[in-house]
Scaffold this motif. Structure first.
Motif, mmCIF file in Angstrom:
data_model
loop_
_atom_site.group_PDB
_atom_site.id
_atom_site.type_symbol
_atom_site.label_atom_id
_atom_site.label_comp_id
_atom_site.label_asym_id
_atom_site.label_seq_id
_atom_site.Cartn_x
_atom_site.Cartn_y
_atom_site.Cartn_z
ATOM 1 N N VAL A 57 39.613 39.330 17.369
ATOM 2 C CA VAL A 57 38.292 39.120 17.966
ATOM 3 C C VAL A 57 37.603 37.930 17.306
ATOM 4 N N THR A 58 37.720 37.834 15.978
ATOM 5 C CA THR A 58 37.144 36.698 15.262
ATOM 6 C C THR A 58 37.804 35.399 15.703
ATOM 7 N N ASN A 59 39.132 35.393 15.774
ATOM 8 C CA ASN A 59 39.848 34.191 16.210
ATOM 9 C C ASN A 59 39.489 33.808 17.638
ATOM 10 N N LEU A 60 39.287 34.802 18.491
ATOM 11 C CA LEU A 60 38.928 34.544 19.883
ATOM 12 C C LEU A 60 37.603 33.793 19.970
ATOM 13 N N LEU A 61 36.642 34.191 19.144
ATOM 14 C CA LEU A 61 35.344 33.512 19.121
ATOM 15 C C LEU A 61 35.475 32.100 18.566
ATOM 16 N N LEU A 62 36.253 31.947 17.489
ATOM 17 C CA LEU A 62 36.399 30.631 16.871
ATOM 18 C C LEU A 62 37.156 29.671 17.784
ATOM 19 N N GLN A 63 38.180 30.163 18.462
ATOM 20 C CA GLN A 63 39.014 29.312 19.299
ATOM 21 C C GLN A 63 38.276 28.804 20.532
ATOM 22 N N ASN A 64 37.270 29.546 20.979
ATOM 23 C CA ASN A 64 36.558 29.169 22.200
ATOM 24 C C ASN A 64 35.163 28.631 21.938
ATOM 25 N N SER A 65 34.812 28.435 20.682
ATOM 26 C CA SER A 65 33.454 28.011 20.342
ATOM 27 C C SER A 65 33.114 26.658 20.949
ATOM 28 N N TYR A 66 34.014 25.680 20.832
ATOM 29 C CA TYR A 66 33.709 24.342 21.346
ATOM 30 C C TYR A 66 33.713 24.319 22.875
ATOM 31 N N ILE A 67 34.507 25.182 23.503
ATOM 32 C CA ILE A 67 34.491 25.279 24.967
ATOM 33 C C ILE A 67 33.139 25.806 25.438
ATOM 34 N N GLU A 168 32.481 21.478 2.653
ATOM 35 C CA GLU A 168 31.177 21.674 3.293
ATOM 36 C C GLU A 168 31.219 21.305 4.773
ATOM 37 N N PHE A 169 32.087 20.381 5.162
ATOM 38 C CA PHE A 169 32.214 20.062 6.583
ATOM 39 C C PHE A 169 33.017 21.130 7.311
ATOM 40 N N GLN A 170 34.032 21.674 6.669
ATOM 41 C CA GLN A 170 34.843 22.723 7.287
ATOM 42 C C GLN A 170 34.026 23.969 7.587
ATOM 43 N N LEU A 171 32.974 24.191 6.793
ATOM 44 C CA LEU A 171 32.151 25.386 6.984
ATOM 45 C C LEU A 171 31.480 25.428 8.351
ATOM 46 N N ARG A 333 37.370 22.714 12.527
ATOM 47 C CA ARG A 333 38.310 23.830 12.648
ATOM 48 C C ARG A 333 39.739 23.386 12.358
ATOM 49 N N LEU A 334 40.145 22.217 12.878
ATOM 50 C CA LEU A 334 41.491 21.709 12.626
ATOM 51 C C LEU A 334 41.636 21.112 11.225
ATOM 52 N N ASN A 335 40.496 20.761 10.608
ATOM 53 C CA ASN A 335 40.469 20.105 9.299
ATOM 54 C C ASN A 335 41.126 18.727 9.349
ATOM 55 N N THR A 336 41.155 18.147 10.518
ATOM 56 C CA THR A 336 41.691 16.800 10.687
ATOM 57 C C THR A 336 41.286 16.281 12.053
#
Length: 417
Positions: A57-67, A168-171, A333-336
């Motif tokens: 559920v956490t990954n689902l939210l993170l994966q679709n946040s930018y969409i 701090e940017f990854q956060l 999120r990708l860190n790159t």
């Protein structure tokens, strides 16, 4: 005539429809919600419960946040009668710009974030200028923008990935709100709730869900009372109760799942605040009503005194800022930053908005519908990935879902017409 009696007329009475009649007349609004529930139930069964595990559920939210972030802006653009094909490329370009500034030029994170948002706004304003002032079709302008900013990303990164980013940017995308009062589970309670691997529950996340559920019920009751006062047709009482119970229970359930993992993601707070702001703007403000009027009939809106060029310009400027915000989240999120970041993501964003109930002709659509549409696309992607379905079949299925949503929209229009 008795003046006392005339001044105390009772509130107008409106006959309440049956549940079947109400659903038939509001099929666009509630059909998507039922579809999301059905899709989630299907994948929960076929994945043996993996879909709704706390970590997924956490990954689902993170994966679709930018969409979801871009879908908020795209909804306004589409409602205004336009479209933006460049958002994926702009998102990738902004991520590349952030990487060059932070990694190569050693700029501070706050300065980089502000600069990237400003650049995103300038990009949106530039495209909006050609659409609003020169009347060039938005499809052509943003198609050109898609190619331009795809090339700029390749040039800026010199064809290579740039990273990693500082912590701090990854956060921005991977950080979580710290809990205030962590509570440890007892062994007996943990066994009963089948959470043996969980050390503690995040009270902040759980309480946020409870408060949000209470707010949903309170707002629903308040709106129903206002509708009754002004004689506006309202949904049947039993359906109103069932709908609010389902929504409130879903909020508490999602937050409960988050509380079992790491709590509230930072990006969820960002999405929630943005969703509330844009829902408020589109539903209750003058500028929101004017955007819908612009998309419904541009000539009539202009004749009524609405500054249509300014609204179109602002819609694209807003889209540019949100695309920049999504680019920052995606890169964090990708860190790159990669040259192919954001490739074809504009299709997912546009699909989410149309699946969420927006009309191709403009003037129709809601922020909540766009968010639910994005989640539906996210659940489809996540569920099919868990099942091991290949990317070829995933693309085909998503295309068919989008086609079905558009056919449903056309069918509703023909039926109402």
């Amino acid at each position: 005539m008795d003046l006392d009696q005339s001044d105390t007329n009772p509130a107008p009475q409106v006959k309440t429809k049956s549940i079947g009649e109400y659903l038939s007349s509001h099929l666009r609004q509630y059909g998507l919600l039922f579809a999301l529930i059905a899709v989630m139930a299907f994948f929960q069964i076929v994945t043996d419960g993996t879909l709704l595990r706390a970590v997924n559920v956490t990954n689902l939210l993170l994966q679709n946040s930018y969409i979801i972030i871009m879908a908020l802006g795209m909804l306004i653009v589409i409602v205004s009668g336009n479209i933006d094909l460049s958002v994926g490329s702009v998102m990738g370009f902004i991520g590349a710009l952030a990487a060059v500034m932070i990694v190569n030029l050693d700029q501070s994170v706050p300065f980089t974030i502000i600069t990237c948002l400003v650049v995103g706004g300038i990009i949106g304003a530039a495209q909006g200028y050609w659409v609003a002032c020169w009347k060039i079709p938005s499809f052509i302008v943003t198609l050109a923008g898609m190619l331009v900013f795809r090339g700029l990303s390749l040039w800026l990164l010199e064809g290579q990935s740039v990273g990693p980013f500082p912590k701090e940017f990854q956060l921005i995308a991977t950080g979580f709100v710290p809990d205030i009062f962590p509570v440890s589970w007892g062994d007996s309670l943990a066994n009963m709730l089948e959470i043996r691997r969980v050390k503690h529950v995040n009270i902040l996340a759980l309480s946020t869900g409870i408060v949000a559920a209470a707010m949903v019920i309170w707002i629903g009751l308040r709106q129903r009372a206002q509708n009754k006062l002004y004689g506006i047709e309202d949904e049947p009482r039993s359906f109103f109760i069932a709908r609010n119970v389902i929504v409130a229970a879903a909020l508490v359930f999602v937050m409960y799942k988050l509380s079992l993992f790491r709590g509230l993601p930072n990006v969820l707070i960002t999405m929630g605040v943005l969703t509330l702001i844009y829902a408020f703007i589109t539903e209750t403000t003058t500028i929101g009503r004017r955007v819908y009027a612009l998309g419904g009939n541009q000539k009539a809106a202009k004749l009524s005194g609405i500054k249509t060029e300014r609204l179109t310009f602002l819609a694209f400027t807003n889209m540019g800022v949100l695309a920049a915000a999504a680019g920052l989240v995606f890169a964090a999120r990708l860190n790159t930053a990669t040259p192919k970041a954001g490739f074809a993501l504009e299709l997912d964003v546009i699909a989410a908005v149309f699946i969420g109930g927006a009309s191709m002709a403009g003037g129709v659509g809601t922020i909540i519908g766009a968010v639910v549409g994005a989640f539906l696309m996210g659940v489809l992607n996540n569920g099919m990935s868990i099942m091991g379905i290949g990317i070829d079949y995933q693309q085909m299925i998503k295309g068919l879902v989008l086609l079905a949503a558009v056919i449903f929209d056309v069918y509703n229009k023909n039926k109402q017409g």
